[in-house]
Design a protein around this motif. Structure first.
Motif, short mmCIF file in Angstrom:
data_model
loop_
_atom_site.label_atom_id
_atom_site.label_comp_id
_atom_site.label_asym_id
_atom_site.label_seq_id
_atom_site.Cartn_x
_atom_site.Cartn_y
_atom_site.Cartn_z
N TRP A 88 0.38 -0.95 -0.13
CA TRP A 88 -0.33 0.23 -0.20
C TRP A 88 0.89 1.51 -0.23
N ALA A 92 1.06 5.37 -2.19
CA ALA A 92 0.56 6.44 -1.71
C ALA A 92 0.87 7.50 -2.36
N THR A 93 0.87 8.14 -3.01
CA THR A 93 0.62 9.96 -3.66
C THR A 93 1.81 10.84 -2.17
N LEU A 121 6.92 11.30 3.94
CA LEU A 121 6.12 11.84 3.36
C LEU A 121 6.79 13.20 2.99
N PRO A 147 -1.54 3.14 6.69
CA PRO A 147 -2.16 4.00 6.17
C PRO A 147 -2.51 5.17 6.76
N GLY A 148 -3.57 4.58 7.90
CA GLY A 148 -4.17 5.75 8.04
C GLY A 148 -3.17 7.17 9.29
N VAL A 150 -0.59 7.69 7.72
CA VAL A 150 -0.60 8.48 6.45
C VAL A 150 -0.85 8.74 6.53
N ASP A 151 -1.87 8.86 6.16
CA ASP A 151 -2.93 9.91 4.83
C ASP A 151 -3.10 10.85 6.05
N LYS A 154 -0.16 13.61 6.27
CA LYS A 154 -0.15 13.90 4.63
C LYS A 154 -1.58 15.04 4.30
N GLN A 155 -2.33 15.32 5.12
CA GLN A 155 -3.13 16.85 5.41
C GLN A 155 -2.61 17.56 6.60
#
Length: 533
Positions: A88, A92-93, A121, A147-148, A150-151, A154-155
């Motif tokens: 995954w 991820a971008t 990141l 993933p949680g 990381v996402d 990223k914000q």
């Protein structure tokens, strides 16, 4: 595996990034897949305008000197493949993934190797030249790469103008994880067992996992903070940034602080939330901090009209609740699939766990009342918190670290009884932790002498956050950290919980500190505890 690569280059502020699409053949699956690999390097120096002539003897001498210097430095071995269960990460971008090999024991660099997996990141502003932020998870044993998180990061505002580096510490998650006893430990707590029975169950569980580690050739004595910190030094070297900002939470502050001592030349600033000292005792510190946090909750409720109106006799209710759990343990259905029996020592453990939450001052009285009444949604809430924590924490790693640097071998069962006498707010054993401490004494033979359990004096700009009502890292820990910092700032927050508070405001303050640690901080958005000395 066989593979081939196409390499390209791109500018990245103070560094260069070499990126390539590397294709690997998976022998087991019989097909090819592509992974984009990035490597950070320093920019090439300008080509010199003059040519220096050397004799062959000079050149040989120069090359020999370089080889000698290089051979003295421990270098990480690079793994180009992303682990199969973290694919995954490659999709991820704006996220770069990789892994390095490090010695299991850094004092034996030619010995067995383990893997450290990381993710970078990339900053939203691709032109930024700010130093990156590297995050150290708590626990010990807290998992980072998911993933949680990381996402979410990223914000986060911190990622707007600086890269964020995440990695699973050794023995955890994607970094050569140890056989994890966490869920089995939850099962031990869930059983209807008194204090002595819980100790027997805990010893059986730890013995089982000790054998599992031995069978896999894992030397658990090398899974500790100092070895962790040396992994980070090799990661610094591998990533190639000039300097780093450190961010540690809870146990992560202990690693960050040791990294700060070992590699000061790499550190721009250090941000430490909920400080966890290297000195101290795994069980005794928890008795002290729980007793202190609980007494502050009682004082708060007595002085707060709303709380006092609902719970006018909160401290007496606390003792009544424990007495009732001693004679009438609660049986709670959890997730429609299992039953949890709450004895008196479990009640103390769960109340302490609840104190980690930001709304602990409101929820703790509610939990005490629910124990008395034998029901209440708050009981299921705290059990759910505990179960989810078990799934995100490698307890075998926690034991490996703490046995090495936070256990006192002189603390026999008789000695512990005398310590309990100092804390009238803990009339029963501290559930789970007491049995875990006693049974874990034989986990491995590693032991950091108490005289070496201390930080060095540091002049790195350091910002510390700690909550006034924290049940595990109280404000006193912040003062202990400050004793060894010549350039430190301590902020005690009028907040409940462990690391809780206004996250948006903390990000704002941390960003300002990283941008210019020498400037006066604007902390007006923080809820500071003004009675702190």
């Amino acid at each position: 595996m066989a593979g081939f690569a196409q390499i390209g280059w791109a500018a990245a502020g103070k560094h260069r990034i070499s990126s390539g699409i590397t294709t690997f053949r998976n022998a087991a699956e019989g097909h090819y897949r592509s992974v984009e690999i990035f490597f950070l390097q320093r920019p090439w120096p300008e080509r010199p305008r003059t040519i220096l002539l050397f004799t062959m003897k000079t050149i040989y001498a120069f090359v020999f000197l370089i080889l000698v210097i290089c051979s003295c430095r421990e270098k990480p071995s690079e793994i180009e493949t992303i682990p199969h269960d973290i694919e995954w990460l490659t999709s991820a971008t704006g996220v770069i993934g990789g892994a390095i090999l490090v010695p299991e024991n850094h004092d034996d660099p030619e010995g067995s190797k383990i893997k450290i997996t990381y993710a970078v990141l990339r900053a939203q502003d691709t032109t930024t030249s700010n130093f990156p932020l590297i995050f150290f998870a708590g626990g010990p044993g807290g998992k980072t790469l998911n993933p949680g998180l990381v996402d979410f990061l990223k914000q986060d505002p911190i990622s707007e103008k600086r890269d964020i580096i995440l990695f699973d510490q050794r023995g955890i998650g994607y970094s050569s994880d140890l056989p994890d006893m966490s869920l089995d430990a939850f099962d031990v707590m869930a059983k209807d067992a008194d204090e002595s029975e819980e100790l027997v169950l805990m010893q059986e569980m730890i013995d089982q996992y000790q054998k599992k580690c031995a069978k896999e050739g894992i030397q658990t004595q090398y899974y500790n903070t100092h070895q962790n910190a040396k992994d980070v030094g090799m990661l610094f070297q591998h990533l190639g940034y000039e300097k780093y900002n450190l961010l540690g939470g809870s146990y992560g502050t202990r690693i960050a602080r040791v990294v700060q001592d070992m590699y000061p030349e790499y550190i721009h600033t250090s941000l430490l939330d909920s400080p966890s000292p290297l000195s101290g005792d795994f069980l005794l510190d928890r008795l002290r901090s729980y007793s202190l946090a609980l007494s502050r909750i009682f004082d708060y409720c007595e002085q707060n009209p709303d709380c006092n109106g609902l719970y006018p006799d909160l401290e007496d209710d606390y003792f009544r609740a424990l007495d009732k759990l001693s004679t009438e343990p609660l049986t709670i259905a959890m997730n429609d699939s299992m039953e949890v029996v709450i004895n008196a020592q479990d009640g103390v453990y769960l109340l302490r766990r609840l104190l980690y939450q930001g709304d602990a001052r409101e929820k703790a009285p509610e939990l005490i009342k629910a124990f008395i009444e034998g029901e209440g949604p708050v009981i299921n809430q705290v059990l759910d918190i505990e179960y989810r924590l078990s799934d995100g924490l490698n307890l075998s790693m926690l034991l490996s670290v703490e046995k090495y640097e936070q256990f006192d071998l002189k603390n026999s069962a008789e000695a512990l009884e005398k310590h309990y006498e100092k804390y009238p707010l803990i009339p029963v054993k501290l559930g789970f932790f007491d049995a875990f401490y006693q049974a874990g004494m034989s986990w491995h033979d590693g032991y950091l002498p108490p005289a070496e359990r201390k930080f060095q004096t540091s002049d790195i700009p350091t910002l510390i956050f700690v909550n006034q009502y924290d049940p595990v890292t109280p404000p006193e820990n912040g003062h202990r950290f400050m004793d060894d910092l010549s350039n430190g700032t301590l902020l005690i927050l009028d907040e409940g919980g462990h690391g809780a508070g206004n996250r948006e405001c903390k990000d704002q303050v941390m960003n300002a500190f990283m941008d210019d640690p020498a400037s006066e901080l604007n902390t007006s958005c923080l809820k500071l505890y003004h009675n702190a000395d």
